[in-house]
Scaffold this motif. Sequence first.
Motif, PDB file in Angstrom:
ATOM      1  N   ASP A  52       0.566  -1.434  -0.019  1.00 23.39           N
ATOM      2  CA  ASP A  52      -0.125   0.133   0.007  1.00 23.39           C
ATOM      3  C   ASP A  52       0.814   1.349   0.069  1.00 23.39           C
ATOM      4  OD1 ASP A  52      -1.784   1.810   0.292  1.00 23.39           O
ATOM      5  OD2 ASP A  52      -2.491   1.383   2.302  1.00 23.39           O
ATOM      6  N   ILE A  53       0.844   2.077  -1.098  1.00 21.93           N
ATOM      7  CA  ILE A  53       1.783   3.219  -1.306  1.00 21.93           C
ATOM      8  C   ILE A  53       1.488   4.307  -0.222  1.00 21.93           C
ATOM      9  CG2 ILE A  53      -0.047   4.349  -2.620  1.00 21.93           C
ATOM     10  CD1 ILE A  53       3.788   4.636  -2.884  1.00 21.93           C
ATOM     11  N   ASP A  54       0.227   4.156   0.260  1.00 23.66           N
ATOM     12  CA  ASP A  54      -0.140   5.239   1.304  1.00 23.66           C
ATOM     13  C   ASP A  54      -0.017   4.732   2.901  1.00 23.66           C
ATOM     14  OD1 ASP A  54      -1.026   7.074  -0.564  1.00 23.66           O
ATOM     15  OD2 ASP A  54      -2.891   6.093  -0.748  1.00 23.66           O
ATOM     16  N   GLU A  55       0.673   3.659   3.015  1.00 22.46           N
ATOM     17  CA  GLU A  55       0.796   2.959   4.509  1.00 22.46           C
ATOM     18  C   GLU A  55       1.737   4.012   5.294  1.00 22.46           C
ATOM     19  OE1 GLU A  55      -0.182   0.400   7.188  1.00 22.46           O
ATOM     20  OE2 GLU A  55      -0.883   0.328   5.242  1.00 22.46           O
ATOM     21  N   PRO A  82       8.001  15.038  -8.787  1.00 21.11           N
ATOM     22  CA  PRO A  82       9.357  14.713  -9.103  1.00 21.11           C
ATOM     23  C   PRO A  82      10.038  13.792  -7.869  1.00 21.11           C
ATOM     24  CG  PRO A  82       9.410  17.124  -8.793  1.00 21.11           C
ATOM     25  CD  PRO A  82       8.037  16.647  -9.267  1.00 21.11           C
ATOM     26  N   PHE A  83       9.596  14.203  -6.688  1.00 17.50           N
ATOM     27  CA  PHE A  83       9.913  13.222  -5.691  1.00 17.50           C
ATOM     28  C   PHE A  83       8.820  12.960  -4.734  1.00 17.50           C
ATOM     29  CE2 PHE A  83      13.216  16.512  -6.590  1.00 17.50           C
ATOM     30  CZ  PHE A  83      14.272  15.794  -6.678  1.00 17.50           C
ATOM     31  N   GLN A  84       8.795  11.884  -4.295  1.00 12.13           N
ATOM     32  CA  GLN A  84       7.781  11.365  -3.500  1.00 12.13           C
ATOM     33  C   GLN A  84       8.296  10.286  -2.410  1.00 12.13           C
ATOM     34  OE1 GLN A  84       4.919   8.475  -5.168  1.00 12.13           O
ATOM     35  NE2 GLN A  84       6.132   8.420  -7.141  1.00 12.13           N
ATOM     36  N   THR A  85       7.188   9.730  -1.600  1.00 12.69           N
ATOM     37  CA  THR A  85       7.895   8.618  -0.438  1.00 12.69           C
ATOM     38  C   THR A  85       7.101   7.519  -0.542  1.00 12.69           C
ATOM     39  OG1 THR A  85       6.170   9.801   1.089  1.00 12.69           O
ATOM     40  CG2 THR A  85       8.391  10.582   1.193  1.00 12.69           C
ATOM     41  N   ILE A  86       7.738   6.502  -0.342  1.00 13.47           N
ATOM     42  CA  ILE A  86       7.276   5.043  -0.318  1.00 13.47           C
ATOM     43  C   ILE A  86       7.425   4.382   0.868  1.00 13.47           C
ATOM     44  CG2 ILE A  86       7.578   4.974  -3.020  1.00 13.47           C
ATOM     45  CD1 ILE A  86       9.870   2.974  -2.130  1.00 13.47           C
ATOM     46  N   PRO A  87       6.466   3.280   1.085  1.00 15.37           N
ATOM     47  CA  PRO A  87       6.922   2.535   2.338  1.00 15.37           C
ATOM     48  C   PRO A  87       7.886   1.672   2.211  1.00 15.37           C
ATOM     49  CG  PRO A  87       4.805   1.831   1.341  1.00 15.37           C
ATOM     50  CD  PRO A  87       5.243   2.937   0.642  1.00 15.37           C
ATOM     51  N   LEU A  88       8.858   1.561   3.013  1.00  8.34           N
ATOM     52  CA  LEU A  88       9.839   0.192   2.956  1.00  8.34           C
ATOM     53  C   LEU A  88       9.547  -0.742   4.318  1.00  8.34           C
ATOM     54  CD1 LEU A  88      12.512  -0.823   2.208  1.00  8.34           C
ATOM     55  CD2 LEU A  88      13.835   0.702   3.438  1.00  8.34           C
ATOM     56  N   GLY A  89       9.215  -1.723   4.278  1.00  7.00           N
ATOM     57  CA  GLY A  89       9.104  -2.808   5.291  1.00  7.00           C
ATOM     58  C   GLY A  89      10.120  -3.659   5.844  1.00  7.00           C
ATOM     59  N   LEU A  90      10.360  -3.814   6.965  1.00  7.19           N
ATOM     60  CA  LEU A  90      11.280  -4.561   7.459  1.00  7.19           C
ATOM     61  C   LEU A  90      10.641  -5.874   8.444  1.00  7.19           C
ATOM     62  CD1 LEU A  90      15.013  -3.878   8.776  1.00  7.19           C
ATOM     63  CD2 LEU A  90      13.141  -5.637  10.094  1.00  7.19           C
ATOM     64  N   ILE A  91      10.770  -7.016   8.256  1.00 10.59           N
ATOM     65  CA  ILE A  91      10.026  -8.028   8.679  1.00 10.59           C
ATOM     66  C   ILE A  91      11.133  -9.047   9.188  1.00 10.59           C
ATOM     67  CG2 ILE A  91       8.286  -9.953   8.477  1.00 10.59           C
ATOM     68  CD1 ILE A  91       7.258  -8.395   6.050  1.00 10.59           C
ATOM     69  N   PHE A  92      10.925  -9.521  10.213  1.00 12.60           N
ATOM     70  CA  PHE A  92      11.751 -10.395  10.987  1.00 12.60           C
ATOM     71  C   PHE A  92      11.146 -11.439  11.916  1.00 12.60           C
ATOM     72  CE2 PHE A  92      12.428  -6.487  13.335  1.00 12.60           C
ATOM     73  CZ  PHE A  92      12.578  -6.778  14.581  1.00 12.60           C
ATOM     74  N   LYS A  93      11.864 -12.739  11.978  1.00 14.28           N
ATOM     75  CA  LYS A  93      11.485 -13.669  13.237  1.00 14.28           C
ATOM     76  C   LYS A  93      12.632 -14.478  13.130  1.00 14.28           C
ATOM     77  CE  LYS A  93       8.135 -17.394  13.828  1.00 14.28           C
ATOM     78  NZ  LYS A  93       6.861 -18.091  13.433  1.00 14.28           N
ATOM     79  N   ASP A  94      13.100 -14.759  14.365  1.00 12.42           N
ATOM     80  CA  ASP A  94      14.279 -15.641  14.572  1.00 12.42           C
ATOM     81  C   ASP A  94      15.526 -15.281  13.826  1.00 12.42           C
ATOM     82  OD1 ASP A  94      12.614 -17.073  16.436  1.00 12.42           O
ATOM     83  OD2 ASP A  94      11.809 -18.366  14.812  1.00 12.42           O
ATOM     84  N   ASP A  95      15.786 -16.241  12.693  1.00 16.69           N
ATOM     85  CA  ASP A  95      16.806 -16.149  11.977  1.00 16.69           C
ATOM     86  C   ASP A  95      16.489 -15.695  10.498  1.00 16.69           C
ATOM     87  OD1 ASP A  95      15.784 -18.185  10.696  1.00 16.69           O
ATOM     88  OD2 ASP A  95      17.611 -19.546  11.054  1.00 16.69           O
ATOM     89  N   VAL A  96      15.316 -14.981  10.247  1.00 10.71           N
ATOM     90  CA  VAL A  96      15.061 -14.653   8.936  1.00 10.71           C
ATOM     91  C   VAL A  96      14.874 -13.177   9.148  1.00 10.71           C
ATOM     92  CG1 VAL A  96      13.278 -14.505   7.227  1.00 10.71           C
ATOM     93  CG2 VAL A  96      13.738 -16.646   8.240  1.00 10.71           C
ATOM     94  N   CYS A  97      15.305 -12.113   8.316  1.00  8.82           N
ATOM     95  CA  CYS A  97      15.119 -10.728   8.290  1.00  8.82           C
ATOM     96  C   CYS A  97      15.296 -10.376   6.760  1.00  8.82           C
ATOM     97  CB  CYS A  97      16.617 -10.107   8.670  1.00  8.82           C
ATOM     98  SG  CYS A  97      16.375  -8.286   8.850  1.00  8.82           S
ATOM     99  N   VAL A  98      13.986  -9.639   6.542  1.00  6.37           N
ATOM    100  CA  VAL A  98      13.680  -9.457   4.976  1.00  6.37           C
ATOM    101  C   VAL A  98      13.238  -7.669   5.089  1.00  6.37           C
ATOM    102  CG1 VAL A  98      12.466  -9.742   2.907  1.00  6.37           C
ATOM    103  CG2 VAL A  98      12.611 -11.702   4.742  1.00  6.37           C
ATOM    104  N   THR A  99      13.746  -7.046   4.095  1.00  2.67           N
ATOM    105  CA  THR A  99      13.266  -5.891   3.832  1.00  2.67           C
ATOM    106  C   THR A  99      12.430  -5.874   2.498  1.00  2.67           C
ATOM    107  OG1 THR A  99      15.498  -5.349   2.772  1.00  2.67           O
ATOM    108  CG2 THR A  99      14.855  -4.464   5.144  1.00  2.67           C
ATOM    109  N   ILE A 100      11.518  -5.153   2.150  1.00  2.00           N
ATOM    110  CA  ILE A 100      10.614  -5.181   1.148  1.00  2.00           C
ATOM    111  C   ILE A 100      10.058  -3.843   0.903  1.00  2.00           C
ATOM    112  CG2 ILE A 100       8.458  -6.025  -0.061  1.00  2.00           C
ATOM    113  CD1 ILE A 100       8.315  -8.279   2.017  1.00  2.00           C
TER     114      ILE A 100
END
Length: 308
Positions: A52-55, A82-100
């Motif tokens: 969701d772009i507006d998150e 020309p410039f805007q902002t977007i959501p960057l998500g970081l999800i983690f649990k135990d030994d898993v760490c993901v940015t999306i």
Amino acid sequence: MKAFYKNNNGLIEIQEWTPNCWINIESPSETEKKYLLEELQIPEAFYNDIEDIDERPRMESEDGWTLFIMRVPIKSNDIKLPFQTIPLGLIFKDDVCVTISFYETEIIADFVQYTNRKNIIIKDNLDLVLRLLLSSSVWYLKYLKQINQKIKLAEDNLEKSIKNEELQALLQIEKCLVFFITSLKGNDVLFHRIKNLKAQRENFDQDLLEDVDIELSQAQDTANIYSNILTGMMDAYASVISNNMNDIMKQMTSISIILMIPTLIASLYGMNVPNGLEESKYGIWILLFVSVVLSIFGVFLFKRRRWF
């Protein structure tokens, strides 16, 4: 695009997943979506929230997974924004760490290079969140400098313009600043929520916390200053455009009045009535002389009164 990074005195890219590595995915394809949802089994709700772009920036936990969403700036191909902002998500649990993120950004590549230059060791997932917040704040400031250059360019054009295009350019920049200010406020709220986590308070790097706080505050102050300046500038230049148009109309009216003098004399002389010059061989030259003298006098009079 999917990339794996291992923490080793800086982030080193590796070819495949290993425990406790960092997975970064930008503009995920269907294959990468299946990898996230089926292999890593991250909650689908988290994935949809990041899409969701507006998150808004926030933190959330579900089934042992933790989600952090921050907003980061990007350059847009949209001329109107020309410039805007977007959501960057970081999800983690135990030994898993993901940015999306669902858009390509300059922040991640720059962040990886920075960790290698400084030999930075990322202690844990929250440390990564804070460092990404710091990096995003630095990029906000970089883009704000570029926005300031656009403001100066539009200002130079407006000083000699009677068109609305330059004023519309300022309006587009103002929209960018509104996005920046709103996103920075959300990131600031997220930062203070992380900072006040009781369970982690003693583990935080105090120097890092201070750096994030300073950069966030500086980015917010800069964005607010530019926004306030831009608002006043747009009001002022709307009046400037109107005044420029009035000056041009005044000059055109003055020229029309000057040209009307010889036209009036020629019209009177051309009337089919006796005027004393119809038999004179010097009649046309007399009329030309009178027209030129009266026109010059008109120009002199208008110049003296600053109407011309």
